[in-house]
Design an enzyme around this catalytic site. Structure first.
Site, short mmCIF file in Angstrom:
data_model
loop_
_atom_site.label_atom_id
_atom_site.label_comp_id
_atom_site.label_asym_id
_atom_site.label_seq_id
_atom_site.Cartn_x
_atom_site.Cartn_y
_atom_site.Cartn_z
N ARG A 1 0.84 -1.21 0.00
CA ARG A 1 0.00 0.00 0.00
C ARG A 1 0.87 1.26 0.00
O ARG A 1 1.42 1.67 1.01
CB ARG A 1 -0.91 -0.02 1.24
CG ARG A 1 -1.86 1.15 1.33
CD ARG A 1 -2.92 1.14 0.26
NE ARG A 1 -3.78 -0.04 0.35
CZ ARG A 1 -4.51 -0.49 -0.69
NH1 ARG A 1 -4.49 0.12 -1.86
NH2 ARG A 1 -5.25 -1.57 -0.55
N HIS B 1 0.32 3.72 -10.67
CA HIS B 1 -0.70 4.05 -9.66
C HIS B 1 -0.04 4.81 -8.51
O HIS B 1 0.02 4.33 -7.38
CB HIS B 1 -1.27 2.70 -9.19
CG HIS B 1 -2.45 2.75 -8.27
ND1 HIS B 1 -2.50 3.50 -7.11
CD2 HIS B 1 -3.63 2.08 -8.33
CE1 HIS B 1 -3.66 3.29 -6.51
NE2 HIS B 1 -4.35 2.43 -7.22
N GLU C 1 -2.97 8.90 -10.90
CA GLU C 1 -2.44 7.75 -11.63
C GLU C 1 -2.44 8.04 -13.13
O GLU C 1 -3.46 8.46 -13.68
CB GLU C 1 -3.30 6.52 -11.34
CG GLU C 1 -3.49 6.30 -9.84
CD GLU C 1 -4.61 5.31 -9.52
OE1 GLU C 1 -4.79 4.35 -10.29
OE2 GLU C 1 -5.29 5.50 -8.50
C1 BG6 Z 1 -7.64 2.97 -7.70
C2 BG6 Z 1 -9.07 2.61 -8.03
O1 BG6 Z 1 -6.92 3.04 -8.87
O2 BG6 Z 1 -7.07 1.97 -6.86
C3 BG6 Z 1 -9.85 2.40 -6.74
O3 BG6 Z 1 -9.64 3.61 -8.84
C4 BG6 Z 1 -9.16 1.37 -5.86
O4 BG6 Z 1 -11.17 2.00 -7.05
C5 BG6 Z 1 -7.72 1.80 -5.63
O5 BG6 Z 1 -9.87 1.24 -4.64
C6 BG6 Z 1 -6.91 0.84 -4.77
O6 BG6 Z 1 -6.89 -0.43 -5.31
P1 BG6 Z 1 -6.19 -1.63 -4.58
O7 BG6 Z 1 -6.44 -2.84 -5.42
O8 BG6 Z 1 -4.73 -1.28 -4.49
O9 BG6 Z 1 -6.81 -1.71 -3.20
#
Ligand code: BG6
Length: 300
Positions: free
Chosen positions: A75, A171, A274
């Site tokens: 994360r 991202h 992103e």
């Molecule tokens: C973003 C999405 O790119 O990533 C969100 O638009 C999503 O909807 C977020 O919740 C996090 O995704 P993840 O899979 O890393 O929990």
């Protein structure tokens, strides 16, 4: 990863006090310190988890509760979403945002030029667990250039005999002093799909402000965006090429608490902007050609 591989990495690419390998949790990380910046990149996912230009606060956010565990997404940082963004089109049990962020990548190149810019090259190493998810021959490379700017290029080759369709994103989680005093400019007038409102389509008017959960896919835009971080009195500039979508995300309090790895009040100090090709902006790569998605960040 074992001590031996850390040692062999250090032997192959290490430069004393400049480039060294370490372990955080279960993950091997390459650390870089130059006259321009400090950075760290996890070998899993080739996921950059720190970039701090000299004299600045960190630009890239990493959750204080991030889990650095084999096969799980980390994360924060810059997860590479590939070869699909969001949920898979038809296979609901396939992982969200593809598999590139949870597999090992190979570091195959480390260079430093005379100006002190360090460039690293990573290749995704497909393994058994992903073989069934992507039946195409598409070598994937990530190049990271570290300086007082940060440049990241994701290169997809199509070595297959048929056109291949991908969606993707870098991202990036950005660190800010206070999300409530942060705005994003550059998307005025662009159309977006609002994931918080069942993908309804809206047009952006002015800058983006953050007062609740925000999850939007801006379409058909290669615009440069700027994060105005009022609390830390800085601007983060986001330039990109080969990317037609910009996703802007902050989960806000309730969703953040439910996620379990955002850290206490973590949502207050981050946002994702992103650089993507998503929704109607999927990319078709013809056989024998490649596609490049490039971002460049700097702070003023
Ligand atoms: C973003 C999405 O790119 O990533 C969100 O638009 C999503 O909807 C977020 O919740 C996090 O995704 P993840 O899979 O890393 O929990």
């Amino acid at each position: 990863m074992s001590e031996i591989s850390i040692e062999s990495f250090n032997k192959k690419y290490g430069i004393e006090k400049k480039i060294w390998f370490s372990e955080i949790g279960e993950i091997t990380v390459v650390n870089i310190k130059t006259s321009h910046c400090e950075a760290s990149i996890a070998m899993q996912g080739a996921q950059l988890i720190n970039w701090t230009p000299v004299g600045q606060k960190p630009v890239i956010w990493l959750s204080q509760d991030a889990r650095l565990v084999n096969g799980k997404s980390i994360r924060g940082g810059i997860p590479v979403c590939w070869p699909w963004f969001g949920a898979h089109d038809s296979q609901t049990h396939f992982p969200a945002h593809g598999y590139a962020r949870t597999v090992q990548w190979e570091l195959f190149e480390v260079n430093e030029n005379e100006k002190g810019t360090v460039e690293l090259g990573f290749k995704l190493v497909p393994n058994q667990s992903v073989a069934g998810m992507w039946p195409f021959s598409c070598p994937l490379e990530l190049r990271i250039r570290l300086d007082s700017f940060l440049e990241v290029t994701l290169i997809t080759q199509n070595n297959d005999s048929q056109p291949v369709k991908i969606s993707e994103a870098l991202h990036t989680y950005f660190a800010v002093g206070d999300i409530r005093k942060t705005r994003v400019s550059g998307l005025d007038g662009c159309f977006y799909l609002d994931k918080v409102k069942e993908f309804a389509r809206f047009q952006q008017a002015g800058d983006i402000l953050f007062t609740s959960e925000t999850d939007r896919v801006y379409l058909d835009t290669e615009n440069t965006c700027v994060i105005h971080d009022e609390a830390w009195q800085r601007k983060i500039h986001i330039e990109k090429q080969g990317s037609q979508s910009t996703v802007v995300w902050n989960p806000w309090q309730n969703k953040s608490n439910a996620m379990g790895d955002m850290g206490a009040e973590g949502y207050l100090s981050m946002l994702c902007v992103e650089s993507a090709n998503a929704a109607t902006n999927v990319v078709v790569i013809e056989p024998g050609t490649e596609h490049r998605l490039m971002v460049r960040y700097h702070v003023t």
